[in-house]
Write an enzyme that holds these catalytic residues in place. Structure first.
Site, PDB file in Angstrom:
ATOM      1  N   ASP A 159       0.497   5.040   1.939  1.00  0.00           N
ATOM      2  CA  ASP A 159      -0.362   5.713   2.916  1.00  0.00           C
ATOM      3  C   ASP A 159      -1.015   6.955   2.323  1.00  0.00           C
ATOM      4  O   ASP A 159      -0.401   7.673   1.531  1.00  0.00           O
ATOM      5  CB  ASP A 159       0.465   6.153   4.131  1.00  0.00           C
ATOM      6  CG  ASP A 159       1.227   5.012   4.773  1.00  0.00           C
ATOM      7  OD1 ASP A 159       0.723   3.878   4.765  1.00  0.00           O
ATOM      8  OD2 ASP A 159       2.337   5.263   5.280  1.00  0.00           O
ATOM      9  N   ARG A 205       6.090   6.219  14.419  1.00  0.00           N
ATOM     10  CA  ARG A 205       5.908   6.768  13.064  1.00  0.00           C
ATOM     11  C   ARG A 205       5.422   8.208  13.126  1.00  0.00           C
ATOM     12  O   ARG A 205       4.446   8.512  13.804  1.00  0.00           O
ATOM     13  CB  ARG A 205       4.878   5.913  12.327  1.00  0.00           C
ATOM     14  CG  ARG A 205       4.870   6.161  10.834  1.00  0.00           C
ATOM     15  CD  ARG A 205       3.867   5.270  10.144  1.00  0.00           C
ATOM     16  NE  ARG A 205       2.701   6.040   9.767  1.00  0.00           N
ATOM     17  CZ  ARG A 205       1.753   5.624   8.929  1.00  0.00           C
ATOM     18  NH1 ARG A 205       1.821   4.423   8.388  1.00  0.00           N
ATOM     19  NH2 ARG A 205       0.738   6.379   8.645  1.00  0.00           N
ATOM     20  N   HIS A 233       0.848  -1.197   0.000  1.00  0.00           N
ATOM     21  CA  HIS A 233       0.000   0.000   0.000  1.00  0.00           C
ATOM     22  C   HIS A 233       0.879   1.240   0.000  1.00  0.00           C
ATOM     23  O   HIS A 233       2.095   1.159   0.231  1.00  0.00           O
ATOM     24  CB  HIS A 233      -0.902   0.037   1.243  1.00  0.00           C
ATOM     25  CG  HIS A 233      -0.144   0.177   2.534  1.00  0.00           C
ATOM     26  ND1 HIS A 233       0.572  -0.875   3.094  1.00  0.00           N
ATOM     27  CD2 HIS A 233       0.026   1.227   3.373  1.00  0.00           C
ATOM     28  CE1 HIS A 233       1.141  -0.480   4.219  1.00  0.00           C
ATOM     29  NE2 HIS A 233       0.835   0.804   4.410  1.00  0.00           N
TER      30      HIS A 233
HETATM   31  C1  SIN Z   1       3.252   1.014   7.944  1.00  0.00           C
HETATM   32  O1  SIN Z   1       3.295   2.175   8.343  1.00  0.00           O
HETATM   33  O2  SIN Z   1       2.584   0.677   6.978  1.00  0.00           O
HETATM   34  C2  SIN Z   1       4.043  -0.034   8.695  1.00  0.00           C
HETATM   35  C3  SIN Z   1       5.487  -0.042   8.330  1.00  0.00           C
HETATM   36  C4  SIN Z   1       6.276  -0.971   9.213  1.00  0.00           C
HETATM   37  O3  SIN Z   1       5.842  -1.271  10.325  1.00  0.00           O
HETATM   38  O4  SIN Z   1       7.347  -1.402   8.810  1.00  0.00           O
END
Ligand code: SIN
Length: 283
Positions: free
Chosen positions: A99, A273, A97
């Site tokens: 984001d 994040r 995906h």
């Molecule tokens: C994400 O933000 O899609 C997850 C990325 C990850 O945990 O490596």
């Protein structure tokens, strides 16, 4: 500091010679920004940044986008928790995906800091949408350049009638606010975008959030979308990033896809994040 940029196979570049806990000069920052625009995802190793330094680095790029669906860090609302507990089966981001394609102005990207890693596994794969676009025939590029696609997150984060993704222990524990997802209206983006930072063309459809081509039904769209997805997932455009303590990845949502591998059941993985805002997208 002397910023070194080491391109990686498939997609991305490792940035060496910087300490993100320290002060970055304008010229160091410009070099990092150039690498981000050119390579779509950049990686740092052996960093020791705390939450405040993570936030300060993110703010240098653009305003922070507070995630509507993920749980927040208890002390720093700017930081979304991307974690999987020992007893959980599903993870966040465990399929290809990009984001925020469901937003009218998709976020630029996310800076992900490893905080707690499983003994092995939990890599993140990235795919280059510059590379995928460049490898298409001229005829296909031209045809795709005339198309737009419809994106949504209702089927992923919502709880209503459109939600086709089963809610799992990930949904219950880590993801919430289904009402905000259900309230989202579909957005339309060009299938081929001109990247706002690099000026390069990139393919902008993804298996997570693209519903169909604009003006086409889902059934009509599926064969071509599936063909494009299979093309994008080829090894030639993919880099699998192995996390180590002190690793940081910063990906560009407009130039890459990503996929967090879920191959470490019975262990904890905790990532912090921060997502930063992007610019309007144009063909
Ligand atoms: C994400 O933000 O899609 C997850 C990325 C990850 O945990 O490596």
């Amino acid at each position: 500091m002397t910023v070194e940029i080491h391109p990686l196979c498939g997609v991305g570049a490792e940035i060496r010679g910087v300490d993100l806990a320290g002060e970055l000069t304008n010229s160091d920052f410009a070099a990092i920004r150039g690498a981000f625009a050119d390579h779509g995802v950049i990686f740092f190793r052996d960093q020791a940044i705390n939450e405040a330094q993570h936030i300060a680095f993110a703010r240098r790029w653009a305003p922070i986008n507070i995630n509507r669906f993920f749980g927040a860090h208890p002390d720093y609302p700017e930081i979304a928790m991307v974690s999987k507990d020992v007893e959980q089966k599903d993870n966040i981001g465990g399929s290809w995906h990009t984001d925020h394609s469901y937003d009218q102005i998709p976020a630029m990207g996310s800076i992900l800091v490893a905080r707690e890693l499983p003994p092995k596994g939990g890599d993140t794969m990235f795919a280059s949408m510059y590379g995928a676009y460049d490898a298409l025939s001229e005829g296909m590029q031209r045809m795709l350049g005339t198309l737009k696609a419809v994106h949504s997150a209702r089927h992923v984060f919502g709880g209503g009638a459109d939600a086709v993704v089963a809610k799992s222990d990930v949904g219950g524990k880590q993801i919430g606010n289904t009402a905000a997802a259900d309230a989202l209206t579909d957005v339309v983006h060009p299938v081929v975008i001109t990247h706002p930072l690099s000026g390069k063309k990139a393919l902008y459809v993804n298996p997570g959030f693209t519903l169909r081509f604009d003006g086409w039904t889902k059934e009509e769209s599926k064969p071509l979308l599936d063909q494009l997805y299979a093309h994008c997932m080829q090894n030639a455009f993919v880099h699998e990033f192995e996390w180590r303590p002190g690793s940081i990845a910063f990906w560009d949502n407009r130039a890459t896809w990503h996929f967090a591998k879920n191959d470490y059941h019975g262990h904890r993985r905790v990532m912090h994040r921060i997502t930063v805002e992007g610019e309007p997208l144009n063909a």
